[in-house]
Structure formats: C-alpha cells, structure tokens
Scaffold this active site. Structure first.
Site, PDB file in Angstrom:
ATOM      1  N   TYR A  52       0.818  -1.220   0.000  1.00 57.49           N
ATOM      2  CA  TYR A  52       0.000   0.000   0.000  1.00 57.49           C
ATOM      3  C   TYR A  52       0.850   1.268   0.000  1.00 57.49           C
ATOM      4  CZ  TYR A  52      -3.027  -3.765   1.394  1.00 57.49           C
ATOM      5  OH  TYR A  52      -3.682  -4.978   1.441  1.00 57.49           O
ATOM      6  N   ASP A  92      -1.454 -10.199   8.698  1.00 57.08           N
ATOM      7  CA  ASP A  92      -0.432 -11.203   8.393  1.00 57.08           C
ATOM      8  C   ASP A  92       0.977 -10.769   8.755  1.00 57.08           C
ATOM      9  OD1 ASP A  92      -1.587 -13.665   7.244  1.00 57.08           O
ATOM     10  OD2 ASP A  92      -2.510 -12.274   5.866  1.00 57.08           O
ATOM     11  N   HIS A 152       4.226  -6.801  -4.659  1.00 50.86           N
ATOM     12  CA  HIS A 152       2.875  -7.075  -5.146  1.00 50.86           C
ATOM     13  C   HIS A 152       1.954  -5.935  -4.760  1.00 50.86           C
ATOM     14  CE1 HIS A 152       1.676  -8.535  -1.049  1.00 50.86           C
ATOM     15  NE2 HIS A 152       2.958  -8.814  -1.000  1.00 50.86           N
ATOM     16  N   TYR A 205     -11.131  -1.438  -0.837  1.00 48.35           N
ATOM     17  CA  TYR A 205     -11.057  -0.922   0.537  1.00 48.35           C
ATOM     18  C   TYR A 205      -9.705  -0.334   0.881  1.00 48.35           C
ATOM     19  CZ  TYR A 205      -8.230  -4.407   3.145  1.00 48.35           C
ATOM     20  OH  TYR A 205      -7.210  -5.162   3.658  1.00 48.35           O
ATOM     21  N   ARG A 206      -8.701  -0.528   0.016  1.00 48.93           N
ATOM     22  CA  ARG A 206      -7.345  -0.144   0.390  1.00 48.93           C
ATOM     23  C   ARG A 206      -6.483  -0.358  -0.835  1.00 48.93           C
ATOM     24  NH1 ARG A 206      -4.407  -3.659   5.097  1.00 48.93           N
ATOM     25  NH2 ARG A 206      -2.818  -2.188   5.743  1.00 48.93           N
TER      26      ARG A 206
END
Lengths: 122, 538
Positions: free
Chosen positions: B91, B150, B398, B483-484
């Site tokens: 992000y 995680d 990723h 959502y993000r």
C-alpha cells in the site's frame, strides 16, 4: 561437488555451534539485532523450507532454499561466504520480496553488528 | 536532492536546520542514500518519473517533537507524510503520496504505555509493532489475545488507520473498528484527544469512545487531517480454547444458502472468522486448468454442476473458527452441524484443530497458521517470495486488488467474473474463476481479491498497472469499490466512490481546506488533495 559442499556445511555448522557460546560482544549484539529483525524471515526452523502454499515456512529461508537448491545453506547463520558489502547492500536496498530497512529500524551501528555476527565464522 | 513543491533550496536547507533543532542531527535524514530508504520497496512505479520520492525524513522521539515539526512545516509550507513502522507494503510502504514530501518517521515513538487485561485494551504509540506488543503481553503473562494482520512488523496504529484487518472474531478483525480513543497532533500542532480522553483526568479513555458530540475518529483513517500519536486497541480476553470445524456442501448452487447460514452465525457472534473454500475448484489454482474450464467464457450453472460431479468433491466448504471455553465451542460446533444438516442434503462435517490457550512457547514455531491465534510472524510472505512456481522470475513485490462484494453468491461470482475478464482482456491468464471464494476479513462484507505482482522493472509494471486499473474499472461497473490500495492507485480507487457528482470527496476536501489550510499533512492521501494542489490528482 554437492557432497563436498554438504560436508563443508556440516563442519561449519558444528564449528558454529561450538562458537555460539563464544561470541564477541559485537557479534552477540549483532545476534540480538538479527533475532529481532532478520530471524522472522531468515530463521532456522525445522521444516522451514517451502512446503507448499499455506504450509508453515519462513519466507527468507524458504526463498533461499528454492534459489540455492542445496548448493548453499538456506539459513543465513550457516553461511560462511557472506561479504559485509553484500549484507549492507541487501539490507539497505532490499531484494525481491525483502524490503528496504531504514535506519530508524536498524541503525548503521546495528547493521555493523549484524555483519559481525553473520561473518563470525570466516 | 529532491525538494518539496514550491520550496527553494535555501528555504529547504533552513527548514532542515530547524528540524535538526527539534529532533537533533541524528534524526534528520537528507542525503540521497538515506532518503532512498523511504522508497516503496514494492512500488508499481519503481524507477519511473512518477515514483513517489521523499525529499527528506525526520524522526521525532515524542509528541512534543511532533508538534514542533508540524509548526516548522506550517511556516515553510512543507508537506509532511507521517508513517508509523513504515511497513505498509503493498500500500506504499514508507513512501509519500506526493513526491518532495518530508516523511515524518514515527518509528522511534515505540512506547507501549499500558496493556490492561482486566478491561482488555492496550494504549500504544505509532512505532510499536505487532511483534513488540505480542512480546510485551507474553513476557508479562497477560491474559489477552491480539487480532493481527499477516505481517507482524506492522503497527497497530498504522494498520488500523489504513483500515487493516485480521483473523479472529468479527468485531476485532476490523482494526480501526476496534480502536478505542485517539491522541492526535492537528495540522496546526495542537494536541487533541478523542472520546473520554478529552475529559481531563479521565481513566476511561480506553473504555468510552464517544464522549459527547460528533465523533471525529474516522477522519484520521486513510486520510490526512492530523497525525495520530497514541491509540487505544480493544483486546479480546485470552480464550480458554480454539477449535476449527469444516462444513462442506455438495452442489455448485448451494453457495447462496451456505452464505446465508454463515451470515446468520457470524452476525450472531457465534463463530470466529469463517473461511470459505471450494474442494471441487481447488485444481483451478493452476492457470492451465482454469483456462480449460473457461475456454468458452464463463460456464453455465449446468456446466459447473457437471464439473463438480467430475471432481467427485464437494462444491463448497467453510471452516469455522471457535474461541472460548471448551464446553461452549463444542456446543456451538454441535449447533452449527445441526443447522447445516437441517438445510442441506449431503452436508458433511469434520472437526479439525483443537488447542488449549495460550499455546506453549515450544509449540508455537511449528503451528501452521499463527495469525488466527494472534501470534505475529512474517510467514505469509513465503507465498509471494521466490517459490517453486516462480523460481525463474520471482516478483519484487505485489499490489493486492480487492473487490468489496455484497455477501451473496451473486456478489462473489460477479466480482470473480469481471476480474477474470479484466485479466483476459489484457492477455493475462485469469486469476479468478467460478469457484473463487470470498475472504471475510470484514465480518459484514466479502472481499474477492487477486495478488498482482510488481517489479523493479518499468515495462513490467506498466502492464501490471493497466491490469490493476482495469480491475478497478470492471468492479466499479458492477457497483463495487475497493477498501485499500497502493499510493499509485488511490486517486483511481477514490474516483469510483462518486455518488452524486463526487459529493463525498467534495465534503472531505472542504474539511481538508478548513482543518489543514496550508495543506501540509499527507497531500493526496486517498484522493484528498489540498486546495493548492488539486491539479496533482491522478
């Protein structure tokens, strides 16, 4: 060649075990930092090589196991060929999924200690 | 050296000197090598002109230093980009939305102020990681369980403020939803506490979240209205036991009824996180098998029922997690089985894991799935790091793409279908299929997601960005947002929340202009640009 590598690896592992109790203060400090910042990916855990998605596996050890296919140890603490410049470069630049580590996380002094620890058997 | 927008080298040098005065010379980073440590390691823009690069970083040790930095930044009109542990990888990591921002690195603010296992909360600073908080709790034998994402290197504050999620019981999985009280340095440098924390001398800051009047806490998540310097975290009392049980149903068309039953159990707070799966569709993880199934487009329901029969496996499964006293979890599992048996012909059941809690230290390393027990690790990364399936060309990072779908079978299938179409339209093998299942991080919404690799290779990233944005477009055509997302896609993602001519974003921008008139806090974060920078919108 593979057998020779494995033999050398076993000898170094035994040597490493013997020396684990005799770390210099710098190496001991390096191990503390290593255990906090590196071990969660690069630790030594039984089964800690790629075992299939969803299986227990440490990402750094797993990735190096896949990469080296036994020619070099997957566990960083077992390596005897790591050069200080290489360790410093990877920590500060990242490599593949391993991200950059900032100085507010691992200071230059801490990084020197990690290097001392990972190169202790050379 | 990069410079903040509209700031001369002389002005910036002067501002850096003032930052040094605030935090000391060791904690202002302005050399090229040091600033490079604040790049987003997984950036989909790596090495391109548009990559988001900071101009400097400054790392305060306490709230007073944060206030000083904010006041200096206001005087010079220098944008600040606060990070907590800086590990919000996928992000944006430690990189700012706007190149030239000064990263406000809060990693040194790493105090765990309190963990209370009688009222079940923690109060922490931004630089505390989940590892730190877990170690603090276990070293003291405190009887609480964390709900964690995680990666254990993340910050409870940073993760919550980015709407991060976890794996235990519904109310705790939504990390912002389970915060309790904020301390904030405003864009003008004032210190604010929310909820009961606004009452001088209150001992109920981590008990009562509202106070009186409007709650402003939500303004500080995925946004740029202030800098959160303390946050309360609601903690679950350590359960006595943990158990899992899996239910399978045979037919493709059973999914809707299964979802309705799971919704009943989840919304009644009878179960922890439910994990959907598809035994019949498991082989579709292989792109070639998936391509074969979808060679003539999305198969009909009849074809999918035939596919299920040919696999000789149940179409769907759901694994329930139970937390609580043994008598309760076993009784709940019995009730779950009875309810499914009543509704489904051919439902089957299997009890799986059972643990007494807390897990003894010596048993933890070999646990296959630690996050559902609140034990932080970094093991998730083995899925995306080098592995036998990507050994020839492992990705460098990723960017996860998530569709927020309604909790229906149609919602799941629609999201999976349009994501597959996006992949196929851009000549990628489809990563979703008719047996794709939702993830229930949020107990009241489904997430249908794909992991899009990123590289330190502009050509590869260009293709990946096109794919990612095509996915956002396709899900939005079906009324779904995300959502993000990574910095590179935030404007695009926000543009999908456009009801009534972007009324929501316009309202947020009015707030921004009033609360942060100089636009110094995280310009561009989740699409909110200050008035003097709105032409930066991507």
């Amino acid at each position: 060649m593979r057998k020779l590598t494995i033999l050398c690896f076993l000898l170094v592992s035994l040597l490493g075990t013997a020396q684990a109790q005799e770390l210099s203060p710098t190496e001991a400090s390096g191990k503390v930092v290593f255990d906090k910042w590196c071990e969660p990916c690069h630790g030594r855990i039984a089964g800690g090589v790629f075992g299939g998605f969803g299986a227990h596996a440490l990402p750094g050890t797993s990735a190096l196991g896949v990469k080296y296919k036994g020619d070099l140890p997957a566990v960083l603490e077992d390596r005897v060929d790591l050069q200080p410049i290489y360790i410093r470069t990877i920590v500060r630049n990242g490599l593949y999924g391993m991200p950059i580590t900032r100085k507010t996380e691992v200071s230059d002094a801490d990084l020197d200690n990690i290097i001392a620890y990972l190169t202790r058997n050379q | 050296m990069a410079l903040p927008p509209n700031i001369s080298e002389t002005e910036f040098a002067s501002a850096l000197n003032e930052f040094v005065g605030a935090v000391g010379p060791d904690w202002v980073f302005s050399s090229d090598a040091d600033v490079a440590l604040y790049r987003d390691s997984y950036s989909p823009l790596w090495g391109e002109e548009e990559e988001r690069i900071a101009s400097a970083a400054v790392a305060p040790a306490n709230v007073e230093e944060v206030q000083q930095i904010v006041r200096i930044a206001n005087r010079y009109r220098i944008p600040l980009y606060p990070i907590s542990t800086g590990r919000n990888l996928t992000y944006g990591g430690a990189a700012p939305n706007l190149s030239g921002s000064v990263v406000l690195d809060l990693k040194r603010m790493n105090r765990i102020i309190e963990v209370n296992d009688k009222r079940n909360y923690a109060l922490v600073e931004p630089g505390v990681s989940y590892f730190d908080l877990y170690n603090y709790i276990t070293e003291r034998g405190l009887k609480v369980m964390l709900d964690i994402p995680d990666p254990g290197w993340g910050s409870p504050i940073g993760n919550s403020l980015d709407h991060g999620v976890g794996y235990t019981v519904g109310p705790y999985r939504d990390h912002f939803g389970s915060h309790i009280g904020l301390e904030i340095v405003s864009a003008e440098g004032e210190l604010i506490r929310t909820g009961a924390g606004a009452v001088p001398g209150s001992d109920a800051w981590q008990d009562f979240h509202y106070g009186v009047g409007p709650s402003i806490d939500g303004l500080f998540a995925q946004s740029n209205f202030g800098i959160v310097t303390k946050m309360g975290v609601k903690l679950m009392p350590m359960p006595e036991t943990f158990m899992t049980g899996t239910v399978t149903v045979p037919r493709y068309q059973d999914l809707q009824a299964m979802i309705e039953e799971v919704n009943y159990l989840e919304d009644s707070l009878l179960v922890g996180m439910p994990w959907y799966g598809s035994p019949a569709g498991r082989g579709l993880f292989d792109p070639a098998t998936n391509a074969d199934l979808m060679q003539n487009g999305w198969p009909s329901v009849e074809q999918l029922e035939e596919f299920v029969s040919a696999q000789n496996k149940p179409a769907w499964s759901v694994t329930f997690q139970f937390y609580g006293p043994e008598e309760v979890v076993r009784a709940t599992w019995t009730a779950v089985q009875r309810r499914f048996r009543d509704k489904f012909s051919g439902a089957a059941f299997e009890e799986e894991d059972f643990y007494n809690l807390p897990i003894p230290d010596e048993d933890i390393p070999a646990l296959p799935d630690k996050v559902r027990l609140g034990i932080p690790s970094l093991e998730i990364f083995h899925i995306v790091n080098r592995n036998p399936m990507n050994d020839n060309d492992p990705p460098d990072g990723h960017a996860d793409m998530f569709a927020m779908a309604p909790r229906t079978a149609e919602g799941v299938h629609t999201a999976a279908r349009v994501i597959a179409e996006a992949f196929q339209e851009l000549d990628f093998p489809a990563a979703t299929h008719p047996f794709s299942t939702p993830v229930t991080y949020y107990s009241r919404a489904f997430i249908v997601g794909v992991v899009v690799p990123t590289w330190r290779d502009p050509a590869k990233n260009a293709a990946m960005r096109a794919l990612y944005e095509r996915c956002l477009d396709k899900i939005a055509e079906q009324g779904m947002g995300t959502y993000r997302t990574n910095l590179a896609f935030q404007d695009h993602a926000v543009s999908k929340y456009s009801f009534n001519d972007n009324a929501l974003l316009k309202f947020q921008e009015k707030l921004k202009d009033g609360i942060d008139p100089n636009g110094i806090i995280s310009p561009g974060r989740y699409g909110i640009w200050p008035a003097n920078m709105r032409n930066n919108r991507g």
